[in-house]
Design a protein around this motif. Structure first.
Motif, PDB file in Angstrom:
ATOM      1  N   HIS A 116       0.829  -1.192   0.000  1.00  0.00           N
ATOM      2  CA  HIS A 116       0.000   0.000   0.000  1.00  0.00           C
ATOM      3  C   HIS A 116       0.872   1.254   0.000  1.00  0.00           C
ATOM      4  CE1 HIS A 116      -3.566   2.227   2.153  1.00  0.00           C
ATOM      5  NE2 HIS A 116      -3.341   2.674   0.941  1.00  0.00           N
ATOM      6  N   THR A 117       0.703   2.072  -1.018  1.00  0.00           N
ATOM      7  CA  THR A 117       1.537   3.273  -1.145  1.00  0.00           C
ATOM      8  C   THR A 117       0.653   4.464  -1.474  1.00  0.00           C
ATOM      9  OG1 THR A 117       3.413   1.987  -1.943  1.00  0.00           O
ATOM     10  CG2 THR A 117       3.432   4.315  -2.499  1.00  0.00           C
ATOM     11  N   GLN A 118       1.036   5.616  -0.958  1.00  0.00           N
ATOM     12  CA  GLN A 118       0.329   6.835  -1.349  1.00  0.00           C
ATOM     13  C   GLN A 118       1.299   7.789  -2.018  1.00  0.00           C
ATOM     14  OE1 GLN A 118      -1.647   8.186   2.248  1.00  0.00           O
ATOM     15  NE2 GLN A 118      -3.479   7.024   1.678  1.00  0.00           N
ATOM     16  N   ARG A 139       1.718  11.715  -3.322  1.00  0.00           N
ATOM     17  CA  ARG A 139       1.163  13.070  -3.336  1.00  0.00           C
ATOM     18  C   ARG A 139       1.487  13.720  -4.667  1.00  0.00           C
ATOM     19  NH1 ARG A 139      -1.652  15.238   0.229  1.00  0.00           N
ATOM     20  NH2 ARG A 139      -1.619  14.005   2.133  1.00  0.00           N
ATOM     21  N   ARG A 147      -6.656   4.715  -6.468  1.00  0.00           N
ATOM     22  CA  ARG A 147      -7.789   5.598  -6.176  1.00  0.00           C
ATOM     23  C   ARG A 147      -7.233   7.014  -6.102  1.00  0.00           C
ATOM     24  NH1 ARG A 147     -10.952   4.684  -1.453  1.00  0.00           N
ATOM     25  NH2 ARG A 147      -8.977   4.397  -0.363  1.00  0.00           N
ATOM     26  N   GLU A 203     -12.623  10.230  -2.780  1.00  0.00           N
ATOM     27  CA  GLU A 203     -12.242   9.567  -4.039  1.00  0.00           C
ATOM     28  C   GLU A 203     -12.904  10.285  -5.211  1.00  0.00           C
ATOM     29  OE1 GLU A 203     -12.508   5.249  -4.152  1.00  0.00           O
ATOM     30  OE2 GLU A 203     -13.258   5.406  -6.207  1.00  0.00           O
ATOM     31  N   LEU A 246      -3.987  12.934  -3.839  1.00  0.00           N
ATOM     32  CA  LEU A 246      -3.320  11.802  -3.214  1.00  0.00           C
ATOM     33  C   LEU A 246      -3.709  10.565  -4.019  1.00  0.00           C
ATOM     34  CD1 LEU A 246      -1.586  11.370  -0.698  1.00  0.00           C
ATOM     35  CD2 LEU A 246      -3.679  10.812   0.554  1.00  0.00           C
ATOM     36  N   ASP A 291      -3.910   6.796  -3.984  1.00  0.00           N
ATOM     37  CA  ASP A 291      -3.876   5.723  -2.994  1.00  0.00           C
ATOM     38  C   ASP A 291      -3.741   4.421  -3.779  1.00  0.00           C
ATOM     39  OD1 ASP A 291      -4.462   5.123  -0.029  1.00  0.00           O
ATOM     40  OD2 ASP A 291      -5.701   3.698  -1.151  1.00  0.00           O
TER      41      ASP A 291
END
Ligand code: FRU
Length: 588
Positions: free
Chosen positions: A34-36, A38, A60, A67, A97, A99
């Motif tokens: 799981h990475t976000q 910016r 997402r 979202e 962001l 997601d």
């Protein structure tokens, strides 16, 4: 002590912030999968790096933690095959962001923080659409980048032929279905426009059709283009959208979905005007049959009838139907086009048809239920539908020139798939049967360059001094009784396509087993065979482009992809006929 160290190290990894682009793109790894990221939406595009063999990641797009968009994409793990653009225009100036959740299969390989995609993502004012593909067709429509399948929403209005199509703008493999859009004034020169209809909370946008609402029965505006498509969500339902600006933008109807039913495969609505009841009707695929529904306003629909159980070929899923009002000997006749996958005569996808009557409520077939009729005897002619509102009473069809058996694996990367040439349809009588004939749309002739005529012998005839990918060959000959003849196209590498008229079996066949690149799928190297009347006066028209051959005989057509490593540049015959050949280079 060791445990504490482990926790600190893992926390450090999880919270580590990788600055991919100072201030503009920052990746933060929240877990192994799981990475976000910016993104300061300062440029027109975010270029996303794709590796075709990577499993899909779910992205997402969040704005103020809400979202706003979602997509699946094969983000690059260890190498970048190509980039796809994510359009930031609607979010200009915002801080987004992304997601990103990696597919399980991917996390088994390694920690996704090691993947190259995080450092390769970049903002850019431009996305380079110039062609890099050897197999890009010259005169067949193909999207400038990304994946395409079925032609959708084909409608003629105000001098423009609209072609919408199943489109993945985030990769050259099926997924994220949108409606792409292109327009043409002459069926040959296409201008690709922006995405017409994008996925929403009801689902991705599967195949469908479009009509011109001349009487404004929908209340969406006089002459609005009204499209109906399948929303592929938790189940398949039918939705509508309309355009008052020539298909450039669509508004989805707030009351969507407009047709629902208990069917796992319930899709591909095709609208038509029914002069019997003066209503809009829709035909759609429902499992192993097609259904007809009726409406006075294009919004409220009532089920009327079904057709198909026990008729024709059922060795696959019924998809993309189209009901055509045609004429034979001055009388009204109807043809039901029905695409099926798998179950085609040579495996995979193909288009069958039924000839019969439609009384305003129900379709009945003239043939016995056991009769199976194929519209095209090649392997690459699918999802065939016709233009609504075509001028001069024409019935013009277009097929997706591929086959689900290998469509995702053909040797192109910037884009995948093109369409057939447009074909005018008519009914002909032959041996007491009524057949659907496909003829190349006359507009193709406008692409012809200076013709060259020659007589064809068993010696190899060189076609061009400098090999060309796009040309038409018209071969006319008289075939005496009991004679066979093969026409062989080949290139300097010895790759060849052999096309044979055989008297005993009364067939025409096309052998592409040695046509060039064939090993990308075990289903690709094939010989396709069409029944035809062999003997007497014969004409064979062949349309060649970078990666396709479309053959039109007296009473059949056959569409096959081919991937020669250099263009076929010689033609010879393997027989004793006197063949007159006209060669036209084709260009736009
Ligand atoms: C046919 C098809 C349709 C469906 C679409 C999805 O090729 O399977 O039935 O609407 O493709 O892309």
């Amino acid at each position: 002590m060791r445990i504490a160290q482990l926790i600190t190290t893992s926390l450090a990894i999880i919270c580590s912030v990788v600055a991919a682009r100072a201030q503009t793109l920052t990746a933060r790894h929240l877990s192994e999968t799981h990475t976000q990221v910016r993104v300061d939406a300062k440029d027109r595009f975010l270029l996303l790096p794709v590796q075709e063999t990577a499993p899909e990641a779910r992205v997402r797009v969040l704005s103020d933690l809400q979202e706003v968009q979602a997509l699946n994409i094969r983000l690059a793990i260890d190498k970048v095959d190509y980039f796809v653009p994510f359009d930031l225009t609607p979010y200009s100036g915002k801080n987004l962001l992304l997601d990103v959740v990696m597919n399980q299969g991917r996390s088994l390989r390694r920690n996704s923080s090691d993947d190259v995609c995080w450092n390769e993502m970049k903002l850019s004012p431009v996305f380079d659409r110039s062609n890099v593909e050897y197999y890009r067709p010259t005169y067949h429509f193909s999207p400038d980048y990304g994946w395409m399948n079925d032609p959708n929403g084909m409608v003629y209005k105000d001098g423009e032929w609209h072609l919408f199509f199943q489109y993945n703008p985030y990769g050259s493999i099926w997924g994220n279905m949108h409606w792409g859009h292109a327009v043409s004034k002459d069926l040959m020169h296409w201008e690709q426009l922006g995405v017409a209809i994008a996925p929403d909370a009801l689902g991705t946008i599967f195949s469908g059709s479009a009509v011109v609402d001349k009487d404004n029965v929908s209340g969406f505006g006089k002459d609005a283009i009204v499209a109906m498509y399948t929303s592929d969500g938790a189940n398949q339902t039918q939705s509508i959208a309309y355009s008052n600006d020539g298909g450039r933008s669509f508004t989805k109807y707030a009351g969507n979905p407009v047709i629902v039913a208990e069917h796992p495969d319930f899709r591909d609505p095709n609208l038509f005007w029914d002069h019997h009841t003066r209503q809009w009707k829709v035909i759609l695929a429902a499992g192993q049959e097609v259904q007809f529904w009726a409406s006075d306003n294009l919004k409220d629909w009532t089920y009327e009838s079904s057709f198909g159980t026990g008729y024709g070929n059922h060795n696959g899923v019924w998809e993309c139907p189209d009901l055509l009002k045609m004429s034979l000997d001055g009388k009204e006749k109807y043809v039901l086009l029905l695409n099926i996958n798998p179950g085609g005569p040579f495996g995979g996808s193909a288009t069958q048809y039924f000839v019969g009557q439609y009384d305003g409520h129900q379709f009945t077939c003239d043939d016995l239920p056991t009769v199976i009729r194929w519209m095209d005897y090649g392997m690459d002619h699918y999802a065939t539908v016709t233009w609504s509102n075509a001028p001069a009473g024409r019935t013009v069809a277009l097929a997706w020139m591929s086959n689900w058996q290998y469509a995702n694996a053909v040797p192109t990367q910037q884009f995948r798939s093109s369409n057939s040439i447009p074909r005018d349809l008519s009914l002909i009588r032959q041996d007491k049967e009524v057949l659907l004939k496909s003829s190349p749309a006359p507009e193709v002739e406008a692409l012809r360059g200076t013709p060259r005529q020659f007589k064809l012998s068993s010696a190899e005839e060189e076609l061009f001094d400098k090999p060309q990918k796009a040309y038409e060959l018209v071969i006319r000959f008289n075939l005496p009784k009991k004679e066979n003849v093969s026409f062989i196209l080949s290139n300097e590498s010895g790759e060849q396509v052999v096309m044979t008229y055989e008297t005993a079996s009364q067939t025409f066949s096309m052998d592409r087993r040695s046509s060039g690149r064939v090993s990308f799928s075990k289903f690709f190297p094939t010989v396709t065979v069409a029944p035809t009347r062999v003997g007497g006066k014969m004409e064979l028209r062949l349309f060649l482009d970078s990666a396709s051959i479309e053959a039109f005989g007296n009473d059949f057509c056959m569409t096959n992809l081919v991937f020669p490593t250099t263009p076929y540049n010689t033609l010879k015959q393997n027989g004793k006929v006197k063949a007159d050949v006209t060669l036209y280079p084709l260009s736009k």
